[in-house]
Design a protein around this motif. Structure first.
Motif, short mmCIF file in Angstrom:
data_model
loop_
_atom_site.label_atom_id
_atom_site.label_comp_id
_atom_site.label_asym_id
_atom_site.label_seq_id
_atom_site.Cartn_x
_atom_site.Cartn_y
_atom_site.Cartn_z
N VAL A 14 0.85 -1.18 0.00
CA VAL A 14 0.00 0.00 0.00
C VAL A 14 0.89 1.24 0.00
O VAL A 14 1.81 1.37 0.83
N GLU A 15 0.62 2.13 -0.93
CA GLU A 15 1.35 3.39 -0.99
C GLU A 15 0.42 4.51 -0.54
O GLU A 15 -0.69 4.65 -1.07
N VAL A 16 0.86 5.28 0.44
CA VAL A 16 0.05 6.37 0.99
C VAL A 16 0.77 7.69 0.77
O VAL A 16 1.95 7.83 1.10
N ALA A 17 0.05 8.64 0.22
CA ALA A 17 0.58 10.00 0.07
C ALA A 17 0.40 10.71 1.42
O ALA A 17 -0.60 11.40 1.65
N ARG A 18 1.37 10.50 2.32
CA ARG A 18 1.20 10.94 3.72
C ARG A 18 1.01 12.45 3.84
O ARG A 18 0.21 12.92 4.66
N GLN A 19 1.74 13.20 3.10
CA GLN A 19 1.60 14.66 3.19
C GLN A 19 0.20 15.11 2.78
O GLN A 19 -0.41 15.96 3.43
N ALA A 20 -0.31 14.47 1.73
CA ALA A 20 -1.66 14.81 1.29
C ALA A 20 -2.69 14.42 2.35
O ALA A 20 -3.65 15.16 2.60
N VAL A 21 -2.48 13.26 3.01
CA VAL A 21 -3.41 12.82 4.06
C VAL A 21 -3.39 13.82 5.23
O VAL A 21 -4.43 14.16 5.79
N ALA A 22 -2.17 14.30 5.56
CA ALA A 22 -2.07 15.28 6.65
C ALA A 22 -2.85 16.55 6.31
O ALA A 22 -3.58 17.10 7.16
N HIS A 23 -2.70 17.02 5.09
CA HIS A 23 -3.44 18.22 4.67
C HIS A 23 -4.94 17.98 4.70
O HIS A 23 -5.72 18.84 5.14
N LEU A 24 -5.34 16.82 4.24
CA LEU A 24 -6.77 16.49 4.23
C LEU A 24 -7.31 16.41 5.67
O LEU A 24 -8.43 16.86 5.95
N GLY A 25 -6.49 15.84 6.57
CA GLY A 25 -6.92 15.72 7.96
C GLY A 25 -7.14 17.09 8.60
O GLY A 25 -8.14 17.32 9.30
N ARG A 26 -6.19 18.01 8.37
CA ARG A 26 -6.33 19.35 8.92
C ARG A 26 -7.56 20.05 8.35
O ARG A 26 -8.32 20.71 9.06
N ALA A 27 -7.75 19.89 7.04
CA ALA A 27 -8.92 20.52 6.41
C ALA A 27 -10.21 19.95 6.97
O ALA A 27 -11.18 20.68 7.21
N ALA A 28 -10.23 18.65 7.23
CA ALA A 28 -11.44 18.02 7.78
C ALA A 28 -11.74 18.54 9.18
O ALA A 28 -12.89 18.81 9.53
N ARG A 29 -10.69 18.70 10.01
CA ARG A 29 -10.89 19.19 11.38
C ARG A 29 -11.37 20.64 11.37
O ARG A 29 -12.23 21.04 12.16
N GLU A 30 -10.78 21.43 10.48
CA GLU A 30 -11.21 22.84 10.40
C GLU A 30 -12.66 22.95 9.98
O GLU A 30 -13.42 23.76 10.52
N LEU A 31 -13.09 22.13 9.06
CA LEU A 31 -14.49 22.15 8.64
C LEU A 31 -15.42 21.68 9.75
O LEU A 31 -16.51 22.23 9.94
N ALA A 32 -14.94 20.67 10.50
CA ALA A 32 -15.76 20.18 11.62
C ALA A 32 -15.87 21.25 12.71
O ALA A 32 -16.94 21.46 13.29
N ASP A 33 -14.72 21.94 13.03
CA ASP A 33 -14.74 22.99 14.06
C ASP A 33 -15.67 24.13 13.66
O ASP A 33 -16.30 24.77 14.52
N ALA A 34 -15.79 24.38 12.38
CA ALA A 34 -16.65 25.46 11.91
C ALA A 34 -18.10 25.02 11.81
O ALA A 34 -18.97 25.82 11.45
N GLY A 35 -18.36 23.75 12.13
CA GLY A 35 -19.73 23.24 12.07
C GLY A 35 -20.22 22.95 10.67
O GLY A 35 -21.42 22.77 10.45
N LEU A 36 -19.30 22.88 9.72
CA LEU A 36 -19.70 22.64 8.34
C LEU A 36 -19.77 21.15 8.01
O LEU A 36 -20.44 20.76 7.06
N THR A 37 -19.02 20.31 8.74
CA THR A 37 -19.07 18.85 8.56
C THR A 37 -19.10 18.22 9.93
O THR A 37 -18.90 18.89 10.96
N SER A 38 -19.33 16.92 9.93
CA SER A 38 -19.32 16.17 11.19
C SER A 38 -18.38 15.00 11.06
O SER A 38 -18.28 14.37 10.01
#
Length: 301
Positions: free
Chosen positions: A86-110
């Motif tokens: 399995v090959e994982v683009a770790r840097q991209a996953v980190a960016h996606l994780g931060r973006a997901a948390r920011e959206l959740a903190d803003a109440g835009l996603t759960s």
């Protein structure tokens, strides 16, 4: 009338075959279908792994099949598990994780970004399998299965060829019967035609002093132009040749096609020369049989 030929190896161009096999590492299935075609047209649908073996497969098909469109499909599946990573683009996953948390903190996603979310992103998560190492025993298995499918197709084409041979013999019988009827009628038709010519010429040349000898010469010339014996002789030779081809073990479809065209040519000439109504009717019957013959030989290998 000539007796029917015994069973021969005349073959149709229509057939289907299917075979499968496996060894300890893989499973193969081969489906083979053939239909009419002027030449041998091989269409192979192979997995990418089998592309290097395409020349060998083509040689195996050409050894048994001479004409027709041949569609061959090979399906391949592997037995057991292959090594993978399995090959994982770790840097991209980190960016996606931060973006997901920011959206959740803003109440835009759960919720957090899950592994299932990553699986749906091939640019981020990729699964690679170790390439299959093809071996000689795998090639032997493939050619064996192809050979089994080809054997089934050959058997089907030969069985259909037997039915075609009977149908073609029937059309040749009808052609021969029509030709015999024309030959039997020919002396009477020629005599009637000559009498009609002589009477017509006498009427046209009345009072011109045309001698009996000259009149006879003119009648002979007109009679020769309407004589059909040569056409009957050539037609009989073509029918005889066609019967010989039906007993030939070689691929004879093209030669039968050519002969059917020549038969029709002789019948057209014969019909154009004839003035006798019974003969014209027999010519029409013969042409109908010849057309059926031409249609049926289109499927002979």
């Amino acid at each position: 009338m000539k007796a029917r030929q015994p069973v021969t190896t005349l073959r149709s161009m229509t057939g289907f075959g299917q075979a499968g096999g496996e060894n300890e590492r893989l499973r193969l299935s081969v489906a083979l279908r053939t239909v009419n075609h002027r030449h041998l047209d091989l269409v192979l649908r192979l997995p990418d792994e089998l592309r290097p073996l395409e020349p060998e497969i083509r040689r195996a098909l050409r050894r048994e099949l001479r004409r027709g469109r041949v569609d061959l499909r090979v399906d391949l599946s592997y037995l057991g598990e292959r090594a993978s990573r399995v090959e994982v683009a770790r840097q991209a996953v980190a960016h996606l994780g931060r973006a997901a948390r920011e959206l959740a903190d803003a109440g835009l996603t759960s919720g957090e970004l899950s592994f299932g979310d990553l699986v749906r992103l091939p640019e981020v998560l990729r699964l690679d399998f170790e390439p299959y190492r093809w071996r000689d025993e795998d090639t032997a298995l493939l050619l064996e299965v192809v050979g089994q499918a080809v054997a089934q197709v050959s058997a089907a084409r030969q069985a259909e060829g037997g039915r075609l041979r009977d149908a073609l013999s029937t059309q040749l019988d009808e052609l021969q019967a029509a030709a015999a009827g024309i030959a039997e009628r020919r002396p009477e038709a020629a005599a009637a035609l000559e009498a009609g010519f002589r009477q017509r010429l006498a009427e046209l040349t009345a009072g011109t002093g045309l001698s009996e000898e000259r009149l006879t010469q003119e009648v002979a010339v007109l009679a020769e132009r309407t004589d059909v014996q040569e056409e009957l002789d050539r037609l009989a030779a073509h029918v005889e040749h066609a019967r010989e081809l039906l007993a030939d073990a070689d691929a004879v479809g093209r030669r039968l096609e050519f002969l059917s065209q020549e038969m029709l040519r002789e019948l057209n000439t014969l019909g154009a020369k004839s003035r006798d109504l019974p003969i014209i009717r027999q010519v029409l019957d013969a042409k109908a049989a010849c057309e059926r013959l031409r249609e049926q030989v289109q499927n002979v290998e």
